[in-house]
Write a protein that holds these residues in place. Structure first.
Motif, PDB file in Angstrom:
ATOM      1  N   GLN A  28      30.544 -84.970   2.655  1.00 41.36           N
ATOM      2  CA  GLN A  28      29.286 -85.576   2.261  1.00 41.36           C
ATOM      3  C   GLN A  28      28.261 -85.102   3.248  1.00 41.36           C
ATOM      4  O   GLN A  28      27.064 -85.227   2.482  1.00 41.36           O
ATOM      5  N   ASP A  54      20.355 -97.596  12.114  1.00 42.33           N
ATOM      6  CA  ASP A  54      21.227 -98.639  11.341  1.00 42.33           C
ATOM      7  C   ASP A  54      22.509 -98.926  12.323  1.00 42.33           C
ATOM      8  O   ASP A  54      22.828-100.221  12.414  1.00 42.33           O
ATOM      9  N   HIS A  82      30.682-103.578   6.226  1.00 45.54           N
ATOM     10  CA  HIS A  82      30.722-103.175   4.862  1.00 45.54           C
ATOM     11  C   HIS A  82      29.431-102.052   4.660  1.00 45.54           C
ATOM     12  O   HIS A  82      29.464-100.895   4.299  1.00 45.54           O
ATOM     13  N   GLN A  83      28.337-102.540   5.364  1.00 48.14           N
ATOM     14  CA  GLN A  83      26.891-101.598   5.372  1.00 48.14           C
ATOM     15  C   GLN A  83      27.347-100.633   6.380  1.00 48.14           C
ATOM     16  O   GLN A  83      26.879 -99.351   5.580  1.00 48.14           O
ATOM     17  N   LYS A  85      29.902 -99.211   6.593  1.00 46.74           N
ATOM     18  CA  LYS A  85      30.932 -98.081   6.082  1.00 46.74           C
ATOM     19  C   LYS A  85      29.984 -97.401   4.802  1.00 46.74           C
ATOM     20  O   LYS A  85      30.338 -96.061   4.802  1.00 46.74           O
ATOM     21  N   GLY A  86      29.424 -98.091   4.167  1.00 46.75           N
ATOM     22  CA  GLY A  86      28.604 -97.339   2.993  1.00 46.75           C
ATOM     23  C   GLY A  86      27.695 -96.338   3.723  1.00 46.75           C
ATOM     24  O   GLY A  86      27.701 -95.304   3.105  1.00 46.75           O
ATOM     25  N   SER A  87      26.781 -96.701   5.058  1.00 45.86           N
ATOM     26  CA  SER A  87      26.133 -95.822   5.528  1.00 45.86           C
ATOM     27  C   SER A  87      26.662 -94.478   5.904  1.00 45.86           C
ATOM     28  O   SER A  87      26.579 -93.305   5.615  1.00 45.86           O
ATOM     29  N   SER A  89      29.682 -93.374   4.991  1.00 42.98           N
ATOM     30  CA  SER A  89      30.248 -92.652   3.991  1.00 42.98           C
ATOM     31  C   SER A  89      29.130 -91.944   3.424  1.00 42.98           C
ATOM     32  O   SER A  89      29.441 -90.748   3.053  1.00 42.98           O
ATOM     33  N   SER A  90      28.062 -92.328   3.416  1.00 46.50           N
ATOM     34  CA  SER A  90      26.983 -91.475   2.781  1.00 46.50           C
ATOM     35  C   SER A  90      26.348 -90.300   3.281  1.00 46.50           C
ATOM     36  O   SER A  90      25.868 -89.449   2.630  1.00 46.50           O
TER      37      SER A  90
ATOM     38  N   ASP B 785      21.880-101.829  -1.705  1.00 46.30           N
ATOM     39  CA  ASP B 785      21.212-102.231  -0.534  1.00 46.30           C
ATOM     40  C   ASP B 785      21.233-101.505   0.743  1.00 46.30           C
ATOM     41  O   ASP B 785      20.592-101.898   1.632  1.00 46.30           O
ATOM     42  N   ASN B 786      21.955-100.414   0.811  1.00 41.85           N
ATOM     43  CA  ASN B 786      22.099 -99.769   1.896  1.00 41.85           C
ATOM     44  C   ASN B 786      20.942 -98.594   1.957  1.00 41.85           C
ATOM     45  O   ASN B 786      20.918 -97.756   0.949  1.00 41.85           O
ATOM     46  N   ASN B 789      21.922 -95.010   1.961  1.00 42.77           N
ATOM     47  CA  ASN B 789      22.516 -94.710   0.588  1.00 42.77           C
ATOM     48  C   ASN B 789      21.467 -94.285  -0.307  1.00 42.77           C
ATOM     49  O   ASN B 789      21.471 -93.395  -1.211  1.00 42.77           O
ATOM     50  N   ASP B 828      25.262-100.528  -7.390  1.00 41.58           N
ATOM     51  CA  ASP B 828      26.207-100.799  -6.261  1.00 41.58           C
ATOM     52  C   ASP B 828      26.905-102.016  -6.749  1.00 41.58           C
ATOM     53  O   ASP B 828      26.285-102.964  -7.220  1.00 41.58           O
ATOM     54  N   CYS B 830      29.014-103.776  -4.471  1.00 41.73           N
ATOM     55  CA  CYS B 830      29.113-104.970  -3.505  1.00 41.73           C
ATOM     56  C   CYS B 830      27.707-104.885  -2.815  1.00 41.73           C
ATOM     57  O   CYS B 830      27.254-103.933  -2.013  1.00 41.73           O
ATOM     58  N   PRO B 832      24.504-107.966  -1.262  1.00 43.75           N
ATOM     59  CA  PRO B 832      24.249-109.220  -0.776  1.00 43.75           C
ATOM     60  C   PRO B 832      23.425-110.050  -1.974  1.00 43.75           C
ATOM     61  O   PRO B 832      22.999-109.219  -2.886  1.00 43.75           O
ATOM     62  N   ALA B 885      32.932 -98.133  -3.989  1.00 46.40           N
ATOM     63  CA  ALA B 885      33.378 -97.580  -2.699  1.00 46.40           C
ATOM     64  C   ALA B 885      34.844 -97.193  -2.884  1.00 46.40           C
ATOM     65  O   ALA B 885      35.344 -96.174  -2.341  1.00 46.40           O
ATOM     66  N   LYS B 906      32.129 -93.652  -4.633  1.00 48.16           N
ATOM     67  CA  LYS B 906      31.165 -93.359  -3.516  1.00 48.16           C
ATOM     68  C   LYS B 906      31.931 -92.537  -2.406  1.00 48.16           C
ATOM     69  O   LYS B 906      33.315 -92.788  -2.256  1.00 48.16           O
ATOM     70  N   VAL B 908      28.355 -90.906  -3.142  1.00 44.12           N
ATOM     71  CA  VAL B 908      27.761 -90.244  -4.502  1.00 44.12           C
ATOM     72  C   VAL B 908      27.601 -88.856  -4.155  1.00 44.12           C
ATOM     73  O   VAL B 908      27.016 -88.405  -2.981  1.00 44.12           O
TER      74      VAL B 908
END
Lengths: 156, 922
Positions: A28, A54, A82-83, A85-87, A89-90, B785-786, B789, B828, B830, B832, B885, B906, B908
């Motif tokens: 990534q 972040d 979760h946040q 993890k998303g970041s 991962s991105s 939300d991220n 991302n 997305d 998941c 909030p 995800a 994800k 992406v």
């Protein structure tokens, strides 16, 4: 001068590859690099600084949530994880992402000990990554200052 | 008797003497020999038993037999020998005793003599030694010692005593007494001796004892026989019974004796036993056999028969002894056991077989899963490689570079195709693949498939489409899969055809027999349920060619995986060898059948028959009105019902007429890369025969070509733009109609564009100049939300030439969708506030009902304006792509269940995003 550039370039290449090999980064990150072009020359560093900001925020959030005496709000911690993890991962911060996965499991299992351990690890891990990436960017800068081009690193 | 004597002797005699007298083995031998005479246990019990003579036996004949046969005589000699032994023993014992007594007497006499001598010469030293005292010697020795020690004092005593008369008197008296005792003992011994002699005399009647023994033996034998559940008999040389003993006699003596088995019994087994007895008699060797008799007399019974030959003293065979025991129950049990064992073994074998199968199946499933996963993993980076190569091919390259690149792309395409095939196959096999039921027009499907094939055609072949009149205009089925099958078969046909024709023929057939046989009941039920609205129709589709054909021996393995007709073909024509396997699996999945007929060098015909549902008639009567409208307006032939298409190999010239950006060697790869489905999604087919051009250009547009090129090179687009300007939605929809029915989502797509047109015409007031561009630029909403991302996704979109709006959660997304029109939403899951799944559900509910009631109920604040409500007719289905995800199947299931159209896992990537946009933006 050319020799210096070549050396720097080689150093940069080796360093980048080592980051991949040690699992700090994954594909990534390569994707991110692809997105950096003349239109947005500092894209990667922008994204990464955002990412590290972040990290600081989320980790302090989690630390606060886990520090409270009495019942811990695991869902709150989970949301932060979760946040993160998303970041991660991105941006391709592989180690942080992997940790987040187990962190999330700990949260879901309401395993306090596990959460604290994961938090500490995440904290260490993102800082380590930050240092590594700063080194990498420094190398990049040196190359550019020397008048060279930052080489495309083929990971495979 | 003997025992008694033995014990007596042991008591009386020295051990040494006994061992010399009795050989060690005699005692045991004697025991053995007397076994008959003395059966274990009390003799009295035998005597008490009253022996009934129930046996059928020729008693007069038995002694004869005993005398004449070897066994009889040996028995007798045995008995005589036993008796002799006994007598010998008795005599020996008596002699022994006599000897003993003699010796004792001698000893006694010797002692007497000694005493007398002592008395004579040592009269002054009296000795009172018991004659029979065995310890006398010791005593004497002891005395001697004592005497030596006390010699002085004794001498004094002696001298004193010798002088007295009394002493001598006493001495004489005691001696007299001793003599008396000695004589008495002698007398007693003599008595005993005479007594012994007498008893010896009384035992000397051997015959009497022998008779007694014999009687006992006989009695014992009778006792044994009486309780033995056996039949015993003796038969002479002619196998006539001379003697028989039977515990359960059912025949009288005279019925048996003197007769043979065959004469007595009738039925199964009799002959066999007779033969067996004869065999034994001839061979002279005793043997056993199990014979089952089925006679009228005692039914079906199994006997274990032992037969031994009998010889006379001269060694001649005189007959047989035979013994039979009924073992019916045992045999039954044994057979049962054997059967059980056999069953057990069979069951075990089956079990292990089953286990093996299960194991294999599990392994296979695992392997398939693995393959699928791996294929998926390989596909992503590979499509990246191919995609990049394609982008590269649009840049300035010299001839050599372009050639290399073309090789690279085509190899990449081949691998991609292979992986896609494998994935498809494993999906079908693992049952994951779901069929969709969408309305489509078979004619158009055939036409598009042929068009696509013609577009990439490099040979001078004529492609034909032939659709019978009775094929309905619209049917319901999984058009994607059907198209896949058709494309596969057609490309196959083209590959193996060098000149001539390739074609597709469609016709309605009656329900094939295999279905009728299979699921008659299930079908009728279904018919009852759906009978009011829908009917089934079976359409037979032939894909024929005039190619090289398939040799007959290669036909059976044609549909097998990774198989091609021959290795030569594989080398010459390439391909994965999976195409036909997938086709077959797909056809079977849809309840149809795929067959092939072929003749070498004449061509092949692949035929598949599939059931389709036919929609309600009023459904397409509307459409037909529309079509006729269209036909009027466009004054072009209505091709919805047209049954014949032909694509001649003139396409090369069309290519050359095409825009400069579309080079002849680029196009085939392009067509190959994108799967036919995407391709069809990508183009707006022109009802006219202007086949190649517009669709290719639209295809480019669906990708990432510069739009200005589209406008300049396409002769068609300005026209449509013109239509947009006029706000002539009718015209637009009519034009896209031809492709709309090819796929449900594409139908939605049409309407979408229509509504977009409305929106854009609103905007037209503000900026009329850029209106066309606006329309062609799709509007994308990213719900995420991220921040990071968002940043990454935005950058990627930019790279792909798109911009997008951002919503940070489900609520924002709904607000955005409510206030503006989008072509695509990336959502997305998941998030909030309101997660992606719920948001999607609410959006879908809005699309269905036209109001946001559900969303308002869910607590979303919607500020609706009347004006927008009117122009935003919620009839179109907005493509919503989930971004998830976890790529696990259940998560994707959830996405689909909540109304999402697809999902991107994800993180992406550029490639995933590009694929998604290609598929969902027109």
């Amino acid at each position: 001068m050319d020799a210096l550039i070549a050396q720097l370039q080689r150093q940069f290449r080796d360093y980048t590859i080592s980051l991949y090999q040690q699992g700090f980064l994954d594909d990534q990150f390569t994707e991110l690099k692809k997105l950096q072009d003349d239109g947005s020359p500092d894209f990667v560093s922008e994204v990464l600084s955002l990412f590290f900001e972040d990290c600081v925020k989320l980790i302090s959030n989690m630390a606060r949530a886990l520090d409270t005496t009495g019942t811990v709000d695991f869902s709150q911690v989970g949301a932060s994880v979760h946040q993160l993890k998303g970041s991660s991962s991105s941006v391709g911060a592989k180690r942080v992402k992997t940790l987040c996965v187990s962190f999330k499991e700990c949260c879901e299992a309401k395993n306090y000990e596990g959460c604290v351990r994961c938090l500490q690890q995440v904290d260490i891990e993102y800082k380590a990554l930050k240092t590594k990436l700063q080194d990498m960017f420094n190398l990049e800068k040196q190359i550019i200052q020397a008048g060279g081009i930052v080489p495309q690193v083929d990971i495979n | 008797m003997v025992c008694e004597m033995e014990t007596d002797q042991i008591e009386e005699m020295d051990v040494e003497v006994l061992s010399s007298m009795w050989p060690e083995d005699v005692g045991t031998e004697a025991d053995k020999q007397f076994n008959v005479e003395k059966p274990a246990g009390d003799l009295d019990t035998l005597k008490e038993v009253t022996i009934e003579t129930r046996t059928i036996a020729d008693m007069t004949r038995l002694p004869n037999l005993l005398n004449s046969t070897h066994q009889g005589s040996s028995q007798l000699t045995n008995l005589v020998k036993q008796w002799e032994y006994m007598q010998d023993n008795a005599v020996r014992l008596l002699k022994e005793e006599l000897k003993n007594l003699d010796r004792q007497r001698e000893e006694a006499e010797a002692k007497e003599l000694k005493i007398i001598e002592e008395y004579k010469f040592e009269s002054n030293e009296p000795e009172n030694v018991p004659v029979l005292d065995e310890t006398s010697d010791l005593f004497r020795r002891f005395r001697q010692k004592k005497r030596d020690a006390l010699v002085d004092s004794k001498k004094i005593e002696i001298y004193e005593e010798f002088d007295t008369v009394a002493y001598w008197k006493q001495k004489a008296l005691s001696l007299e007494k001793m003599l008396e005792a000695s004589t008495e003992r002698e007398r007693r011994l003599m008595e005993k001796l005479s007594e012994s002699l007498k008893t010896m005399e009384s035992q000397s009647a051997p015959v009497q004892e022998l008779t007694q023994n014999l009687k006992r033996a006989e009695g014992f034998l009778h006792f044994i026989l009486q309780n033995a559940p056996i039949v015993m008999g003796h038969q002479d040389k002619d196998l006539r019974y001379l003697f028989i003993y039977n515990k359960y006699p059912s025949l009288r003596e005279q019925d048996i004796l003197g007769k043979t088995d065959v004469e007595i019994f009738h039925g199964g087994g009799v002959k066999e036993s007779e033969d067996f007895k004869r065999e034994v008699l001839e061979k002279g060797k005793a043997s056993k056999r199990e014979i089952t008799f089925t006679t009228d007399l005692f039914g079906s019974k199994t006997f274990l028969i032992y037969v031994e030959p009998v010889y006379n003293k001269a060694g001649e065979k005189i007959g047989i002894n035979y013994m039979g025991m009924e073992v019916t129950d045992q045999v039954v049990k044994r057979e049962k056991m054997a059967k059980l064992r056999e069953d057990n073994a069979v069951r075990k074998a089956m079990e292990s077989e089953l286990n093996k199968t299960i194991h294999i199946t599990e392994e296979t499933m695992r392997a398939k899963q693995m393959l699928a996963t791996m294929s998926h993993e390989i596909r992503s980076p590979l499509s990246g490689v191919v995609g990049m190569a394609e982008i590269l091919s649009t840049t300035k390259l010299d001839k050599e570079q372009r050639q290399l690149l073309n090789v690279m792309i085509s190899s990449g395409d081949l691998v991609l195709q292979l992986i896609n095939d494998i994935l498809d196959l494993s999906k079908v096999e693992s049952g994951v693949m779901r069929l969709e039921a969408t309305k489509f027009r078979p004619r158009e499907v055939v036409k598009h498939v042929l068009q696509t094939a013609a577009a990439s055609l490099k040979k001078s072949l004529t492609l034909e489409g032939n659709i019978a009149d009775d094929v309905p205009i619209e049917v319901v089925g999984d058009v994607l899969r059907i198209r896949q099958i058709l494309t596969n078969l057609i490309s196959n046909a083209i590959k193996f055809t060098h000149e001539g024709n390739v074609g597709i023929k469609l016709q309605v057939i009656s329900e094939p027999s295999f279905v009728r046989d299979n699921a008659l009941n299930a079908d009728t039920e279904e018919h009852e349920q759906n009978g009011l609205t829908e009917t089934s129709v079976w359409i037979c589709c032939d894909v024929w060619d005039t190619g090289i054909g398939i040799p007959e021996n290669a036909l059976p393995c044609l549909f097998k995986k990774y198989m091609q007709a021959s290795a030569d073909h594989a080398r010459k024509y390439g391909g994965t060898g999976l195409g036909l396997a997938i086709c077959k699996q797909l056809v079977e999945l849809m309840g149809g059948q795929l067959t092939v007929t072929s003749r070498v060098s004449e061509g092949s015909t692949f035929t598949f028959i599939l059931p389709y549902k036919v929609g309600r008639s009023d459904d397409y009567s509307d459409d037909q009105d529309e079509f006729s409208d269209m036909a009027d307006q466009q004054s072009e032939p209505d091709d919805t019902a047209e049954g014949y298409f032909q694509f001649k190999p003139l396409l090369g010239s069309i290519y050359s007429n095409g825009g400069p950006g579309i080079s002849n060697d680029f196009l085939p790869h392009k067509v190959m890369l994108t799967s036919p489905i995407k391709l069809i999604n990508g183009f707006v087919a022109d009802p006219s025969n202007n086949t190649g051009q517009s669709e290719m250009l639209q295809l480019e547009n669906g990708g990432y070509m510069d739009e200005s090129k589209l406008e300049t090179s396409s002769g068609h687009c300005p026209e449509s733009a013109h239509q947009y300007e006029n706000g002539n939605g009718r015209c637009f929809s009519k034009e896209s109609e031809s492709c709309s029915s090819s796929q449900a989502s594409s139908e939605g797509g049409t309407l979408e564009m229509e509504s977009e047109l409305t929106v854009s015409s609103h905007r037209e007031e503000e900026k009329a100049e850029t209106e066309v561009k606006e329309t062609s630029k799709p509007k994308i909403l990213l719900v995420e939300d991220n921040k990071i991302n968002i940043m990454v996704a935005k950058s990627m979109m930019k790279q792909l030439g798109h911009t997008m709006d951002i919503a940070n959660n489900g609520v924002e997304a709904i607000t955005a969708i409510n206030s503006s029109s989008y072509d695509l939403v990336l959502m997305d899951v998941c998030m909030p506030v309101l997660d992606g799944l719920k948001a999607t559900r609410l959006i879908r509910s809005y699309e269905e009902t036209g109001n946001w009631n559900a969303a308002i109920e869910a607590g979303v604040d919607i500020s609706t304006s009347e004006n927008e409500q009117v122009c935003m007719r919620p009839t179109n289905r907005l493509p919503i792509i989930a971004m998830t995800a976890n790529t696990l199947a259940e998560s994707s299931e959830e996405c689909y269940a909540n109304g999402m159209d697809s999902f991107i896992s994800k993180p992406v990537t550029l490639q995933k995003l590009r694929e998604c946009l290609q598929q969902y933006l027109h």
